[in-house]
Design a protein around this motif. Structure first.
Motif, PDB file in Angstrom:
ATOM      1  N   LYS A  34      15.250  14.516 -23.536  1.00 56.30           N
ATOM      2  CA  LYS A  34      16.413  13.760 -24.015  1.00 56.30           C
ATOM      3  C   LYS A  34      16.218  13.496 -25.510  1.00 56.30           C
ATOM      4  O   LYS A  34      16.371  14.381 -26.325  1.00 56.30           O
ATOM      5  N   THR A  35      15.829  12.282 -25.867  1.00 60.66           N
ATOM      6  CA  THR A  35      15.586  11.944 -27.268  1.00 60.66           C
ATOM      7  C   THR A  35      14.182  12.373 -27.681  1.00 60.66           C
ATOM      8  O   THR A  35      13.213  12.129 -26.964  1.00 60.66           O
ATOM      9  N   ILE A  36      14.073  13.007 -28.851  1.00 63.78           N
ATOM     10  CA  ILE A  36      12.782  13.373 -29.434  1.00 63.78           C
ATOM     11  C   ILE A  36      12.552  12.474 -30.642  1.00 63.78           C
ATOM     12  O   ILE A  36      13.402  12.383 -31.542  1.00 63.78           O
ATOM     13  N   SER A  37      11.424  11.771 -30.663  1.00 59.10           N
ATOM     14  CA  SER A  37      11.161  10.850 -31.768  1.00 59.10           C
ATOM     15  C   SER A  37       9.689  10.854 -32.145  1.00 59.10           C
ATOM     16  O   SER A  37       8.847  11.401 -31.430  1.00 59.10           O
ATOM     17  N   VAL A  38       9.400  10.255 -33.297  1.00 56.58           N
ATOM     18  CA  VAL A  38       8.033  10.109 -33.800  1.00 56.58           C
ATOM     19  C   VAL A  38       7.842   8.651 -34.179  1.00 56.58           C
ATOM     20  O   VAL A  38       8.710   8.050 -34.829  1.00 56.58           O
ATOM     21  N   THR A  39       6.741   8.069 -33.766  1.00 57.75           N
ATOM     22  CA  THR A  39       6.419   6.708 -34.179  1.00 57.75           C
ATOM     23  C   THR A  39       5.372   6.760 -35.290  1.00 57.75           C
ATOM     24  O   THR A  39       4.477   7.603 -35.272  1.00 57.75           O
ATOM     25  N   THR A  40       5.488   5.866 -36.258  1.00 50.10           N
ATOM     26  CA  THR A  40       4.559   5.823 -37.385  1.00 50.10           C
ATOM     27  C   THR A  40       4.176   4.383 -37.675  1.00 50.10           C
ATOM     28  O   THR A  40       4.866   3.444 -37.269  1.00 50.10           O
ATOM     29  N   ASN A  41       3.074   4.221 -38.406  1.00 51.69           N
ATOM     30  CA  ASN A  41       2.727   2.908 -38.936  1.00 51.69           C
ATOM     31  C   ASN A  41       3.093   2.889 -40.421  1.00 51.69           C
ATOM     32  O   ASN A  41       3.457   3.934 -40.984  1.00 51.69           O
ATOM     33  N   PRO A  42       3.030   1.735 -41.086  1.00 55.43           N
ATOM     34  CA  PRO A  42       3.476   1.654 -42.484  1.00 55.43           C
ATOM     35  C   PRO A  42       2.762   2.617 -43.437  1.00 55.43           C
ATOM     36  O   PRO A  42       3.340   3.028 -44.457  1.00 55.43           O
ATOM     37  N   LEU A  43       1.532   2.989 -43.144  1.00 57.18           N
ATOM     38  CA  LEU A  43       0.790   3.894 -44.021  1.00 57.18           C
ATOM     39  C   LEU A  43       1.183   5.362 -43.821  1.00 57.18           C
ATOM     40  O   LEU A  43       0.836   6.205 -44.637  1.00 57.18           O
ATOM     41  N   GLN A  44       1.916   5.642 -42.758  1.00 57.50           N
ATOM     42  CA  GLN A  44       2.277   7.025 -42.443  1.00 57.50           C
ATOM     43  C   GLN A  44       3.699   7.389 -42.862  1.00 57.50           C
ATOM     44  O   GLN A  44       4.106   8.535 -42.708  1.00 57.50           O
ATOM     45  N   GLY A  45       4.418   6.439 -43.392  1.00 51.67           N
ATOM     46  CA  GLY A  45       5.755   6.753 -43.896  1.00 51.67           C
ATOM     47  C   GLY A  45       6.793   6.886 -42.802  1.00 51.67           C
ATOM     48  O   GLY A  45       6.653   6.353 -41.695  1.00 51.67           O
ATOM     49  N   THR A  46       7.834   7.626 -43.106  1.00 49.17           N
ATOM     50  CA  THR A  46       9.012   7.732 -42.259  1.00 49.17           C
ATOM     51  C   THR A  46       8.699   8.309 -40.876  1.00 49.17           C
ATOM     52  O   THR A  46       7.736   9.061 -40.698  1.00 49.17           O
ATOM     53  N   SER A  47       9.566   7.966 -39.925  1.00 46.48           N
ATOM     54  CA  SER A  47       9.491   8.574 -38.600  1.00 46.48           C
ATOM     55  C   SER A  47      10.460   9.758 -38.478  1.00 46.48           C
ATOM     56  O   SER A  47      10.593  10.343 -37.404  1.00 46.48           O
ATOM     57  N   SER A  48      11.120  10.092 -39.581  1.00 46.32           N
ATOM     58  CA  SER A  48      12.035  11.240 -39.572  1.00 46.32           C
ATOM     59  C   SER A  48      11.288  12.494 -39.150  1.00 46.32           C
ATOM     60  O   SER A  48      10.152  12.741 -39.554  1.00 46.32           O
ATOM     61  N   ASN A  49      11.923  13.315 -38.322  1.00 48.86           N
ATOM     62  CA  ASN A  49      11.264  14.544 -37.860  1.00 48.86           C
ATOM     63  C   ASN A  49      12.283  15.636 -37.631  1.00 48.86           C
ATOM     64  O   ASN A  49      13.494  15.385 -37.537  1.00 48.86           O
ATOM     65  N   VAL A  65       7.281  28.296 -24.658  1.00 51.45           N
ATOM     66  CA  VAL A  65       7.883  27.484 -25.720  1.00 51.45           C
ATOM     67  C   VAL A  65       9.366  27.345 -25.408  1.00 51.45           C
ATOM     68  O   VAL A  65      10.056  28.350 -25.184  1.00 51.45           O
ATOM     69  N   TYR A  66       9.854  26.105 -25.412  1.00 50.85           N
ATOM     70  CA  TYR A  66      11.223  25.841 -24.986  1.00 50.85           C
ATOM     71  C   TYR A  66      11.953  25.041 -26.069  1.00 50.85           C
ATOM     72  O   TYR A  66      11.467  23.999 -26.508  1.00 50.85           O
ATOM     73  N   PRO A  67      13.129  25.507 -26.491  1.00 44.93           N
ATOM     74  CA  PRO A  67      13.917  24.718 -27.442  1.00 44.93           C
ATOM     75  C   PRO A  67      14.221  23.335 -26.887  1.00 44.93           C
ATOM     76  O   PRO A  67      14.426  23.174 -25.674  1.00 44.93           O
ATOM     77  N   VAL A  68      14.223  22.358 -27.747  1.00 46.18           N
ATOM     78  CA  VAL A  68      14.521  20.977 -27.346  1.00 46.18           C
ATOM     79  C   VAL A  68      15.857  20.938 -26.615  1.00 46.18           C
ATOM     80  O   VAL A  68      16.850  21.524 -27.060  1.00 46.18           O
ATOM     81  N   GLY A  69      15.872  20.272 -25.460  1.00 48.77           N
ATOM     82  CA  GLY A  69      17.097  20.141 -24.676  1.00 48.77           C
ATOM     83  C   GLY A  69      17.247  21.167 -23.581  1.00 48.77           C
ATOM     84  O   GLY A  69      18.092  21.013 -22.688  1.00 48.77           O
ATOM     85  N   ALA A  87       4.507  19.149 -29.767  1.00 45.71           N
ATOM     86  CA  ALA A  87       5.716  19.173 -30.594  1.00 45.71           C
ATOM     87  C   ALA A  87       5.735  20.425 -31.459  1.00 45.71           C
ATOM     88  O   ALA A  87       4.784  20.692 -32.195  1.00 45.71           O
ATOM     89  N   GLY A  88       6.813  21.181 -31.379  1.00 46.98           N
ATOM     90  CA  GLY A  88       6.920  22.426 -32.137  1.00 46.98           C
ATOM     91  C   GLY A  88       7.876  22.305 -33.308  1.00 46.98           C
ATOM     92  O   GLY A  88       8.893  21.603 -33.241  1.00 46.98           O
ATOM     93  N   ILE A  89       7.547  23.003 -34.397  1.00 50.04           N
ATOM     94  CA  ILE A  89       8.377  22.999 -35.603  1.00 50.04           C
ATOM     95  C   ILE A  89       8.605  24.428 -36.083  1.00 50.04           C
ATOM     96  O   ILE A  89       7.958  25.370 -35.618  1.00 50.04           O
ATOM     97  N   THR A 118      15.588  17.767 -11.133  1.00 49.75           N
ATOM     98  CA  THR A 118      15.520  17.790 -12.596  1.00 49.75           C
ATOM     99  C   THR A 118      15.225  16.383 -13.087  1.00 49.75           C
ATOM    100  O   THR A 118      15.935  15.438 -12.710  1.00 49.75           O
ATOM    101  N   ILE A 119      14.174  16.245 -13.896  1.00 47.30           N
ATOM    102  CA  ILE A 119      13.883  14.936 -14.488  1.00 47.30           C
ATOM    103  C   ILE A 119      14.136  15.027 -15.991  1.00 47.30           C
ATOM    104  O   ILE A 119      13.731  15.984 -16.656  1.00 47.30           O
ATOM    105  N   GLU A 120      14.837  14.055 -16.505  1.00 46.12           N
ATOM    106  CA  GLU A 120      15.104  13.969 -17.935  1.00 46.12           C
ATOM    107  C   GLU A 120      14.328  12.790 -18.495  1.00 46.12           C
ATOM    108  O   GLU A 120      14.289  11.719 -17.893  1.00 46.12           O
ATOM    109  N   ARG A 121      13.725  12.990 -19.650  1.00 47.81           N
ATOM    110  CA  ARG A 121      12.941  11.908 -20.233  1.00 47.81           C
ATOM    111  C   ARG A 121      12.895  12.048 -21.743  1.00 47.81           C
ATOM    112  O   ARG A 121      13.122  13.132 -22.318  1.00 47.81           O
ATOM    113  N   ASP A 122      12.614  10.924 -22.414  1.00 43.21           N
ATOM    114  CA  ASP A 122      12.407  10.916 -23.856  1.00 43.21           C
ATOM    115  C   ASP A 122      10.980  11.382 -24.160  1.00 43.21           C
ATOM    116  O   ASP A 122      10.065  11.173 -23.361  1.00 43.21           O
TER     117      ASP A 122
END
Length: 282
Positions: A34-49, A65-69, A87-89, A118-122
């Motif tokens: 479902k939702t793909i996210s990144v958590t960071t602390n203040p020293l690691q900067g943005t959570s943008s991914n 390897v599977y495309p997100v979604g 996590a793939g980029i 089918t299970i959906e998860r973040d």
């Protein structure tokens, strides 16, 4: 007679193979992100991914390897299945060079699900503790930024609709100014390890003209990649390992270089935000 016997043997082998029963595929359930996210602390900067793919291992074996979604089929076993998800980029923003990002921890799911379900998860990833963030810049500090102008261009810190997050850097090259704009990190330079593939620059950007990004020691410049024009904000991951080794200095500086718009009568611009220079020691 010999030919007749060979013919009979051939027919028998054919009939035996035809009668073999093929094992049916294991029943499967399906996993969907479902939702793909990144958590960071203040020293690691943005959570943008920009995580585009999920690399999946089941019970220690690479599955695919599977495309997100997309639906991910997982064999349903009586004693459950252990699933590792990486996590793939798109390495350097190129679709043909997809990798799993070496700085994120993988996720482990140990579960039993009935076949056909089918299970959906973040999916939420975070940076490995061994990651070194040698330089981060989000331009939120206003004038006290760690980027300086090297050639003709106008610097401006923007916010609101023009920015990506909070504040961003806008660099403009006007038609009546020089033909090239260049900016680079303003420190004395950064140590970056050689002999490892795990040296990257992350950034959010948009531009209306090609932009070359690389490393310099103030004597020579080593380009890593040229970004194509991107009229909306984009996130990219640039692998610097090769040019770190070629430059072979303890004072690496990141530079950005672009030229006047080819039309000659329009402003050339580059927006930057959330710069991260990071590595893992070999």
């Amino acid at each position: 007679m010999r030919l007749f016997l060979l013919f009979v043997l051939f027919i028998q082998l054919f009939l035996l193979n035809s009668c073999k029963k093929y094992k049916e595929a294991d029943p499967s359930f399906f996993l969907k992100s479902k939702t793909i996210s990144v958590t960071t602390n203040p020293l690691q900067g943005t959570s943008s991914n920009k995580i585009t793919d999920l690399w999946v291992y089941t019970d220690g074996k690479f599955q695919g390897v599977y495309p997100v979604g997309n639906l991910i089929p997982i064999s349903s076993k009586e004693n459950g299945t252990k699933i590792n998800v990486f996590a793939g980029i798109k390495n350097n923003g190129i679709s043909d060079t997809r990798i799993f990002y070496p700085f994120f921890n993988f996720l482990t799911i140990d579960t039993f699900v009935a076949a056909g379900k089918t299970i959906e998860r973040d999916f939420t990833f975070n940076y490995k503790n061994v990651t070194t963030f040698t330089w981060t810049e989000n331009f939120d500090s206003g004038s006290a930024i760690s980027v300086k102008k090297e050639l003709d261009a106008v610097f401006e810190i923007v916010s609101g609709a023009e920015s990506f997050e909070n504040k961003s850097l806008k660099v403009t090259l006007f038609p009546d100014s020089g033909i090239a704009g260049r900016l680079q990190s303003s420190s004395d330079g950064f140590f970056l390890p050689t002999g490892t593939g795990d040296v990257f620059l992350e950034l959010n950007y948009k531009c209306n003209t090609p932009v070359t990004i690389g490393l310099t020691d103030d004597v020579q410049r080593m380009p890593a990649i040229t970004l194509n024009p991107q009229e909306v904000w984009n996130k990219t991951y640039i692998q610097l390992s090769t040019i770190v080794t070629l430059l072979n200095t303890s004072k690496n500086k990141v530079y950005f270089e672009f030229y006047q718009n080819p039309s000659g009568n329009a402003q050339s611009y580059l927006f930057l935000d959330n710069l991260k220079l990071l590595y893992i020691k070999p």
